[in-house]
Design an enzyme around this catalytic site. Structure first.
Site, short mmCIF file in Angstrom:
data_model
loop_
_atom_site.label_atom_id
_atom_site.label_comp_id
_atom_site.label_asym_id
_atom_site.label_seq_id
_atom_site.Cartn_x
_atom_site.Cartn_y
_atom_site.Cartn_z
N HIS A 221 0.84 -1.20 0.00
CA HIS A 221 0.00 0.00 0.00
C HIS A 221 0.87 1.25 0.00
CE1 HIS A 221 0.76 0.93 4.26
NE2 HIS A 221 0.50 -0.34 4.55
N CYS A 237 3.30 -4.77 6.68
CA CYS A 237 2.96 -4.47 5.30
C CYS A 237 4.16 -3.85 4.59
CB CYS A 237 1.78 -3.51 5.22
SG CYS A 237 0.20 -4.27 5.58
#
Length: 261
Positions: A221, A237
């Site tokens: 992301h 992440c």
């Protein structure tokens, strides 16, 4: 979707002669048929999504092996087996996080495909029967590679590198899990904060069971602070620059992602 940035019992008695026997090792692969699963049995099987834990799913025997690029999509609910001709362990649904389910194939036998699964534990796999027309097969020419030591993501298409970016990865306490996984879904938040898009992977944090109310799914992301790139600062992440996110958003679901240390 929210993401994280035995006993020694005696052997059982032999089954009666009328019970279906498992295929013998000498059975040709093309002759191995799936064990029949009734609707009632299917209803009791776990659904292989990012929210599930599949305790009976076999692990990936080559977690750092190169995937072929073949990806499959179940046209309907598809039973997942522990091995060709073996017992069922889960059901693969036709959608994941409101996107079509596409998963990579890591091993094939005539009429069968071993696939990576999106559920816990990480590196879960299973076998689906492909000989009945229940799946659609395609090929992704793309590859995504994340080098945790270098904190860098590289994107390839047909073997040619099309992009390379410094990225932020997990800390020592919340590391980004290594091994091969895949692009599971593309999620656009209704009210974006730090990223307009989350590309969920078929992997989860090994340090966190939940994050922001979700199952701690690892994702690629965006991130607004460029100072984070090239550092170990995330909850697991992979935070990527805007240009990388735009390029990754065009990569087909099911595309293999290799994360190395």
């Amino acid at each position: 979707m929210s993401s994280s940035c035995g006993t020694d019992d005696p052997p059982p008695a032999a089954p009666p002669a009328t019970s279906p026997a498992a295929p013998s090792p000498a059975t040709p692969p093309e002759k191995i048929k799936p064990a029949p699963v009734s609707p009632a049995q299917m209803a009791k099987l776990p659904i292989a999504t990012t929210y599930a834990t599949l305790r009976r799913a076999p692990r990936d025997p080559r977690p750092f092996g190169t995937a072929s690029g073949i990806i499959v999509h179940p046209k309907g609910k598809q039973v997942i087996y522990s091995r060709p001709g073996g017992p069922p362990v889960a059901v693969l649904p036709p959608t994941q996080l409101e996107d079509p389910t596409w998963v990579p194939v890591v091993q094939t036998l005539p009429g069968w495909a071993r696939i990576l699964l999106p559920s816990r534990p990480n590196r879960s796999t299973g076998w689906i029967h492909t000989g009945d027309g229940g799946v659609r097969t395609a090929r992704s020419t793309h590859r995504v590679r994340v080098d945790l030591a270098a904190r860098r993501l590289r994107l390839f298409d047909a073997g040619r590198r099309t992009g390379s970016w410094a990225v932020a990865v997990g800390t020592d306490r919340t590391p980004t899990p290594a091994g091969r996984t895949f692009l599971l879904a593309s999620v656009s938040p209704e009210h974006p904060t730090y990223s307009p898009l989350f590309l969920a992977l078929g992997a989860h944090s090994g340090a966190l069971r939940t994050f922001a109310g979700g199952p701690a799914t690892i994702a690629l992301h965006g991130w607004p602070d460029r100072a984070a790139f090239g550092r170990e600062v995330s909850y697991g992440c992979v935070r990527v620059p805007a240009a990388a996110l735009r390029a990754l958003s065009r990569v087909p679901l099911g595309t293999p992602v290799m994360i190395t240390r």
